[in-house]
Motif scaffolding. Sequence first.
Motif, short mmCIF file in Angstrom:
data_model
loop_
_atom_site.label_atom_id
_atom_site.label_comp_id
_atom_site.label_asym_id
_atom_site.label_seq_id
_atom_site.Cartn_x
_atom_site.Cartn_y
_atom_site.Cartn_z
N GLU A 162 0.83 -1.21 0.00
CA GLU A 162 0.00 0.00 0.00
C GLU A 162 0.87 1.26 0.00
O GLU A 162 0.62 2.21 -0.77
N LEU A 163 1.91 1.28 0.83
CA LEU A 163 2.77 2.45 0.91
C LEU A 163 3.54 2.66 -0.40
O LEU A 163 3.66 3.80 -0.86
N VAL A 164 4.03 1.60 -0.99
CA VAL A 164 4.73 1.71 -2.27
C VAL A 164 3.77 2.26 -3.33
O VAL A 164 4.13 3.15 -4.10
N HIS A 165 2.56 1.75 -3.34
CA HIS A 165 1.56 2.23 -4.32
C HIS A 165 1.26 3.71 -4.10
O HIS A 165 1.24 4.50 -5.07
N GLU A 166 1.04 4.10 -2.86
CA GLU A 166 0.74 5.51 -2.56
C GLU A 166 1.91 6.41 -2.96
O GLU A 166 1.70 7.51 -3.48
N PHE A 167 3.13 5.95 -2.72
CA PHE A 167 4.31 6.73 -3.11
C PHE A 167 4.32 6.91 -4.62
O PHE A 167 4.55 8.00 -5.14
N SER A 168 4.05 5.85 -5.35
CA SER A 168 4.08 5.91 -6.82
C SER A 168 3.04 6.87 -7.38
O SER A 168 3.26 7.45 -8.45
N LEU A 169 1.94 7.06 -6.67
CA LEU A 169 0.89 7.96 -7.15
C LEU A 169 1.30 9.43 -7.12
O LEU A 169 0.68 10.25 -7.81
N LEU A 170 2.33 9.76 -6.35
CA LEU A 170 2.78 11.15 -6.29
C LEU A 170 3.23 11.66 -7.66
O LEU A 170 3.14 12.85 -7.93
N LYS A 171 3.68 10.75 -8.51
CA LYS A 171 4.08 11.15 -9.87
C LYS A 171 2.92 11.82 -10.60
O LYS A 171 3.13 12.72 -11.42
N TYR A 172 1.70 11.39 -10.29
CA TYR A 172 0.53 11.91 -10.98
C TYR A 172 -0.11 13.09 -10.24
O TYR A 172 -0.93 13.79 -10.81
N SER A 173 0.28 13.29 -8.99
CA SER A 173 -0.31 14.36 -8.18
C SER A 173 0.52 15.62 -8.13
O SER A 173 -0.02 16.69 -7.88
N VAL A 174 1.83 15.48 -8.33
CA VAL A 174 2.74 16.61 -8.15
C VAL A 174 3.37 16.97 -9.50
O VAL A 174 4.01 16.13 -10.12
N PRO A 175 3.19 18.20 -9.95
CA PRO A 175 3.81 18.60 -11.22
C PRO A 175 5.33 18.60 -11.11
O PRO A 175 5.89 18.86 -10.06
N GLY A 176 5.98 18.27 -12.21
CA GLY A 176 7.44 18.30 -12.26
C GLY A 176 8.10 16.98 -11.98
O GLY A 176 9.32 16.85 -12.15
N VAL A 177 7.34 15.97 -11.53
CA VAL A 177 7.91 14.64 -11.34
C VAL A 177 7.92 13.96 -12.70
O VAL A 177 6.88 13.70 -13.29
N LEU A 178 9.10 13.70 -13.22
CA LEU A 178 9.23 13.10 -14.54
C LEU A 178 9.17 11.59 -14.50
O LEU A 178 8.69 10.95 -15.44
#
Length: 108
Positions: free
Chosen positions: A26-42
């Motif tokens: 769950e934590l790994v999945h939630e971390f991975s979602l930050l790519k879609y929530s935060v601009p500038g994460v390539l």
Amino acid sequence: MTCTAALRHIVLCEFNSDITPAKHAELVHEFSLLKYSVPGVLQFECGENISPEGLDDGFTDCFTLTFDGAAARDVYLSHPAHLAFVELLKPWLARVLVFDYAPQEVPG
């Protein structure tokens, strides 16, 4: 010589011994979602340590985020989605190490 304007943000985690496989996933999945929530994460990458060298000092997981520069990393650090994730993660962490660098290309 810097190969790009990119910036790498490395997060090494040692999770508490009582973390369940389901909570870890769950934590790994939630971390991975930050790519879609935060601009500038390539890019977002992660993996568990598989080195046979025994030099991990107890760190079990590596997370690498690539940003389009230091300004994008700075936005990420104070972004509400990142801050909420940190609060979700904290109770499960024994230790964390964060290391940022600008990729360098070595001539030759």
